[in-house]
Design an enzyme around this catalytic site. Structure first.
Site, PDB file in Angstrom:
ATOM      1  N   GLU A  50      20.357 -32.751  -6.794  1.00 14.10           N
ATOM      2  CA  GLU A  50      19.085 -32.290  -6.224  1.00 14.10           C
ATOM      3  C   GLU A  50      18.474 -33.451  -5.468  1.00 14.10           C
ATOM      4  O   GLU A  50      18.606 -34.608  -5.893  1.00 14.10           O
ATOM      5  CB  GLU A  50      18.140 -31.823  -7.334  1.00 14.10           C
ATOM      6  CG  GLU A  50      16.784 -31.403  -6.778  1.00 14.10           C
ATOM      7  CD  GLU A  50      15.906 -30.672  -7.786  1.00 14.10           C
ATOM      8  OE1 GLU A  50      16.167 -30.773  -8.995  1.00 14.10           O
ATOM      9  OE2 GLU A  50      14.953 -30.009  -7.338  1.00 14.10           O
ATOM     10  N   CYS A 247      14.580 -27.293  -8.806  1.00 16.18           N
ATOM     11  CA  CYS A 247      13.340 -26.651  -8.329  1.00 16.18           C
ATOM     12  C   CYS A 247      13.217 -26.673  -6.815  1.00 16.18           C
ATOM     13  O   CYS A 247      12.435 -25.909  -6.245  1.00 16.18           O
ATOM     14  CB  CYS A 247      12.133 -27.349  -8.933  1.00 16.18           C
ATOM     15  SG  CYS A 247      11.975 -27.087 -10.691  1.00 16.18           S
ATOM     16  N   ASN A 378      16.825 -20.553  -9.528  1.00 16.09           N
ATOM     17  CA  ASN A 378      16.986 -21.743 -10.374  1.00 16.09           C
ATOM     18  C   ASN A 378      16.313 -21.481 -11.715  1.00 16.09           C
ATOM     19  O   ASN A 378      16.837 -20.695 -12.493  1.00 16.09           O
ATOM     20  CB  ASN A 378      16.426 -22.980  -9.665  1.00 16.09           C
ATOM     21  CG  ASN A 378      16.451 -24.207 -10.566  1.00 16.09           C
ATOM     22  OD1 ASN A 378      17.469 -24.469 -11.183  1.00 16.09           O
ATOM     23  ND2 ASN A 378      15.355 -24.916 -10.669  1.00 16.09           N
ATOM     24  N   GLU A 379      15.141 -22.071 -11.936  1.00 15.86           N
ATOM     25  CA  GLU A 379      14.468 -21.812 -13.220  1.00 15.86           C
ATOM     26  C   GLU A 379      13.474 -20.675 -13.016  1.00 15.86           C
ATOM     27  O   GLU A 379      12.269 -20.892 -13.015  1.00 15.86           O
ATOM     28  CB  GLU A 379      13.760 -23.078 -13.706  1.00 15.86           C
ATOM     29  CG  GLU A 379      14.694 -24.037 -14.401  1.00 15.86           C
ATOM     30  CD  GLU A 379      14.008 -25.277 -14.942  1.00 15.86           C
ATOM     31  OE1 GLU A 379      12.831 -25.525 -14.598  1.00 15.86           O
ATOM     32  OE2 GLU A 379      14.655 -26.006 -15.708  1.00 15.86           O
TER      33      GLU A 379
HETATM   34  O1  AHR Z   1      16.221 -31.870 -12.932  1.00 23.09           O
HETATM   35  C1  AHR Z   1      14.886 -31.888 -12.575  1.00 23.09           C
HETATM   36  C2  AHR Z   1      14.251 -30.519 -12.623  1.00 23.09           C
HETATM   37  O2  AHR Z   1      14.287 -30.023 -13.927  1.00 23.09           O
HETATM   38  C3  AHR Z   1      14.962 -29.454 -11.850  1.00 23.09           C
HETATM   39  O3  AHR Z   1      14.586 -29.461 -10.525  1.00 23.09           O
HETATM   40  C4  AHR Z   1      14.501 -28.202 -12.498  1.00 23.09           C
HETATM   41  O4  AHR Z   1      15.444 -27.164 -12.387  1.00 23.09           O
HETATM   42  C5  AHR Z   1      14.225 -28.612 -13.917  1.00 23.09           C
HETATM   43  O5  AHR Z   1      12.974 -28.213 -14.306  1.00 23.09           O
END
Ligand code: AHR
Length: 660
Positions: A50, A247, A378-379
């Site tokens: 990321e 994220c 993602n989340e």
């Molecule tokens: O790894 C950091 C963050 O942690 C990621 O962006 C997210 O998916 C999680 O909350």
């Protein structure tokens, strides 16, 4: 002859008599080597990437100029005007006729200046790392109607010493935009160089995409990736590469979500947006953090291919980050999001004459990238997520049944949110459920049996983001302790034992720039010239390099070894090398001896190659100057299919031996 045989027998009996009591007093593990269990997927240990902590811009993407296209929301952020400008000498023009995606450029009225009288300095990403005698390629887009303007480019140290310079005349080209290229050869190494441009002559000059890259990128690709950072990834031999997050996929709002189509094609046409980690944490503000998308989806696929990893793109599912705006696209407007996913399959795998396959081919890769998996969201969580996930699944499975889909189980590995998603996604027969756990080292130890009682059929688990988090009194890189890594190693024995349930796992986040991070711990820390693998990196790498092909049952008194006396263990067989690989973690504070009996009809090699990672001090961390937590190799004997091994406190050992 007979007497020699009798003497040998007597000697052996004596030895057994002396050795057996010691062996039997020590706890013994038995590895059942003739009954291989589940297949271990080649994808098992992978990478989560990321653009957080300056992981891409200011990190692996080797561009040294910050805000090269003047598109930050303060267009001159990162730049300082030099010399004696008068009002109007340097202007930022904004023209969508010029470029819809990157409308800003600089207009400089040079006006009879000599060198040193009008210029601009770029500070880089808190400095530019340059090495002695490693060429840096300078380039800029420009437009002028006037002959006689010279552009001087200089690299300067923080104390003002000139370490490289080059100059070129700006030729008028019927008023068209052109590109100039120059080479700068630094006379010394510094992590904190600056780039100054001086303009000399008379007339008006437009400038854009002012760029500087080291020549020694990964595979020496022009405008490519930092070779030292990619090398650490390649060294892990990862099974997959998850990108672009995280994220960042969601964006704080939908306008700033990650849209892969805007990240491919010519670099100057990729539309820059704010990086969501820019202002995420008030205690770690990074106001100059934007996404240039120089590392875009083509480059991600290429990186995956380079390091032998299966690409695993995660796409926005019509929901912005639920911790931030939680914006939702209405169901009747979801289609473009789903179409992005369908088109991505064509971009990655389609023929070079298909619409999106042609974009890939034009970028230099007519062959397919062999995409087999896509993540939807993602989340994300809640019934709104399920509603969107169902529609993605329905359409994607109809269009591309060959693509496996990964769905989110939210932010936490337990609780009502997780249970709802996990139950619903299992009923939907999701291919993969993405579980995330950022928890204490104690949680990782206590959860080494998490998957022992999971359903053996149906959806597979993707442990998509995890890291053992020390308390917040540990700050930044000091959170990457040996203790946290050992807890992760213990937890991973449980993943390995349950390889029929868990098919992929990745630590998160991957990179952190020591100068400008937002989130810790991280797998790899970097500065402008150095990289360091944390103890957690060593654990991930040890697992990935020793993943084997099938699980083997390893029991102590008929039960799995998952925390008895702080010991954790698992075993695999590698059909390629015909080796048995045993992993043992001692998470306790005392040395412990264990015996391992190999239950097999096969002959075993006489020696065991042992690799041990241990933190003498549980708080130990690897820094740029010292790496006390590194794997150490040794050899022990196998006698009579038995191994005796002393496990150091707070250690992770891998024992590997051949079979015949
Ligand atoms: O790894 C950091 C963050 O942690 C990621 O962006 C997210 O998916 C999680 O909350």
């Amino acid at each position: 002859m007979r007497s020699i045989i009798i003497r040998r027998l007597l000697q052996t009996c004596c030895l057994l008599f002396i050795c057996l009591p010691a062996f039997s007093q020590t706890t013994t593990f038995t590895v059942f080597a003739d009954k291989p269990g589940a297949d271990i997927q080649p994808t098992m240990y992978g990478i989560f990437f990321e653009d957080i902590n300056m992981g891409a811009d200011g990190g692996i993407y080797a561009e040294l100029v910050k805000n090269r296209s003047f598109e930050f929301n303060q267009p001159l952020m990162g730049w300082k005007v030099e010399g004696k400008p008068v009002e109007g000498d340097i202007l930022v023009l904004h023209s969508t006729d010029y470029n819809k995606s990157n409308p800003n450029f600089l207009r400089v009225h040079v006006g009879n200046r000599r060198k040193g009288e009008l210029g601009l300095t770029n500070e880089g990403f808190k400095g530019m790392g340059v090495r002695k005698n490693i060429t840096c390629h300078f380039s800029a887009r420009y437009r002028t109607a006037n002959a006689g303007i010279t552009l001087h480019a200089e690299l300067v140290t923080p104390d003002g010493k000139l370490i490289a310079s080059a100059a070129t005349a700006m030729s008028p080209g019927n008023g068209n935009w052109q590109t100039t290229n120059m080479e700068l050869l630094p006379a010394e190494e510094t992590p904190a160089a600056r780039l100054t441009i001086w303009l000399e002559g008379n007339g008006t000059l437009d400038l854009d995409m002012i760029s500087l890259f080291p020549a020694n990128t990964w595979k020496n690709r022009p405008k490519g990736l930092r070779a030292d950072m990619v090398q650490l990834l390649a060294d892990m031999k990862p099974g997959f590469l998850r990108f672009p997050g995280g994220c960042i996929v969601e964006g704080k709002d939908l306008a700033n979500r990650f849209q892969w189509k805007k990240t491919v094609g010519l670099i100057e046409n990729r539309e820059l947006i704010i990086n969501r980690w820019n202002t995420e944490f008030s205690h770690r503000l990074t106001p100059d953090y934007f996404q240039s998308f120089g590392l875009g989806f083509f480059e991600y696929f290429q990186l995956a291919e380079d390091i032998g990893a299966a690409p695993l793109p995660i796409l926005n599912c019509g929901m912005a980050c639920q911790f931030n705006t939680a914006e939702l696209v209405p169901m009747e407007e979801l289609q473009p999001y789903i179409q992005d996913a369908i088109d991505l399959v064509e971009f990655a795998n389609g023929p070079a004459n298909s619409r999106w396959g042609k974009v890939r081919a034009d970028m230099g890769h007519p062959e397919p990238f062999h995409l087999t998996m896509i993540g939807v969201g993602n989340e994300n969580w809640g019934p709104q997520y399920i509603e969107r996930a169902r529609e993605f699944a329905r359409q994607l499975k109809a269009a591309h049944p060959e693509i496996k889909l990964v769905f989110s189980s939210g932010t936490d590995p337990d609780g009502a949110r997780f249970n709802f998603l996990n139950d619903t996604l299992r009923k939907m027969n999701a291919d993969f459920i993405d579980e995330h756990y950022y928890r204490s080292p104690e949680w990782f130890l206590a959860n080494a049996s998490r998957y022992d009682n999971y359903p053996r059929t149906g959806s597979k688990v993707f442990a998509g983001e995890y890291a053992a988090h020390e308390p917040s009194s540990f700050v930044g890189a000091s959170r990457n302790t040996a203790r946290a890594a050992i807890a992760e190693a213990a937890f991973l024995t449980g993943l390995e034992r349950n390889a029929d349930v868990v098919e992929m796992a990745s630590y998160a986040p991957l990179f952190a720039n020591a100068e400008q991070w937002q989130w810790a711990p991280d797998l790899i820390w970097v500065n402008h010239l150095q990289v360091v693998g944390t103890p957690s990196y060593q654990v991930q790498k040890m697992y990935a390099l020793n993943k084997g092909t099938q699980t083997l049952s390893l029991l102590s008194e008929n039960i799995a070894v998952a925390g008895q006396d702080s010991i954790y263990a698992s075993a695999v067989y590698d059909a390629h090398t015909r080796e048995i690989i045993v992993k043992v973690v001692n998470a306790g504070a005392k040395p412990v001896t264990r015996n391992i009996t190999v239950n097999t009809k096969r002959k075993l090699a006489g020696k065991v190659a042992v690799t041990t990672l241990s933190g003498n001090e549980p708080d130990a961390v690897n820094t740029f100057s010292q790496q006390p937590v590194m794997p150490v190799n040794s050899v022990v004997d196998i006698n009579n299919k038995r191994i005796s091994i002393e496990l150091r406190p707070n250690s992770f050992s891998i024992l590997k031996f051949g079979t015949r």
